[in-house]
Scaffold this motif. Structure first.
Motif, PDB file in Angstrom:
ATOM      1  N   THR A   1     -43.374 -13.796 -19.507  1.00 33.76           N
ATOM      2  CA  THR A   1     -42.026 -13.501 -19.039  1.00 33.76           C
ATOM      3  C   THR A   1     -42.037 -12.206 -18.248  1.00 33.76           C
ATOM      4  O   THR A   1     -42.567 -11.199 -18.703  1.00 33.76           O
ATOM      5  CB  THR A   1     -41.064 -13.403 -20.243  1.00 33.76           C
TER       6      THR A   1
ATOM      7  N   SER B   1     -39.767 -16.732 -16.442  1.00 35.07           N
ATOM      8  CA  SER B   1     -40.902 -17.102 -17.289  1.00 35.07           C
ATOM      9  C   SER B   1     -41.775 -18.116 -16.559  1.00 35.07           C
ATOM     10  O   SER B   1     -41.270 -19.108 -16.030  1.00 35.07           O
ATOM     11  CB  SER B   1     -40.421 -17.719 -18.606  1.00 35.07           C
TER      12      SER B   1
ATOM     13  N   THR C   1     -47.268 -18.865 -21.777  1.00 38.23           N
ATOM     14  CA  THR C   1     -46.034 -18.460 -21.118  1.00 38.23           C
ATOM     15  C   THR C   1     -45.963 -16.945 -21.036  1.00 38.23           C
ATOM     16  O   THR C   1     -46.213 -16.261 -22.033  1.00 38.23           O
ATOM     17  CB  THR C   1     -44.799 -18.997 -21.886  1.00 38.23           C
TER      18      THR C   1
ATOM     19  N   ARG D   1     -45.217 -20.586 -16.870  1.00 33.73           N
ATOM     20  CA  ARG D   1     -45.983 -21.289 -17.898  1.00 33.73           C
ATOM     21  C   ARG D   1     -47.185 -21.984 -17.269  1.00 33.73           C
ATOM     22  O   ARG D   1     -47.062 -22.632 -16.240  1.00 33.73           O
ATOM     23  CB  ARG D   1     -45.060 -22.311 -18.556  1.00 33.73           C
TER      24      ARG D   1
END
Length: 155
Positions: free
Chosen positions: A100, A84, A98, A86
């Motif tokens: 993933t 992930s 964010t 951010r």
């Protein structure tokens, strides 16, 4: 050595300065490398401030790249898991972006295989990470973006 999953330190902040210059130059910024865990995979971010491919001129593009690391001989390849990334809200921290990225059997080997030639793989990421028009004032402050490789889950 920066480690993503260090419980005592949290995920390190990767600071991209001179954003406007990177955008004007249409260049790629590589973050300092981090390790996914103690004696883990070495990774970095590849950020295209003015976008990459179809996002050129409209979005920031962000990719995670595996790098040649000192512990590669003891790791399982190809890399499998989830990473992930951010983008940090620099005003109040309440609206971080964010994304993933899964690394599984559908993932191209070019971005999850062990690095045997050169120092870095092709990146896996998000071409349309964030619109350029939606960076200020929350994410782009003092010509700087702040990123974290927020979480790594190995499979």
């Amino acid at each position: 050595m920066l480690i993503v999953n260090s419980k005592s330190l949290g995920a390190p902040v990767l600071t991209m300065t001179d954003f406007q210059q990177h955008k004007r130059d249409n260049d790629e910024w590589l973050s300092p490398p981090v390790y996914t865990h103690h004696q883990g995979y070495k990774i970095c971010l590849s950020v295209h401030a003015n976008g990459d491919a179809t996002a050129k001129g409209t979005h920031v593009s962000v990719y995670v790249c595996l790098m040649r690391g000192e512990f590669d001989d003891s790791l399982k390849w190809p890399f499998r898991g989830v990473i992930s990334v951010r983008l940090l809200d620099q005003i109040n921290g309440n609206d971080n972006k964010t994304y993933t990225l899964p690394y599984d059997d559908k993932t191209s080997n070019e971005c999850c295989a062990r690095v045997t030639k050169g120092e870095i793989t092709w990146g896996r990421g998000i071409t349309y990470f964030n619109a350029l028009t939606k960076l200020e004032p929350k994410y782009l402050r003092n010509d700087t973006l702040l990123f974290q490789i927020h979480k790594v889950e190995l499979k």
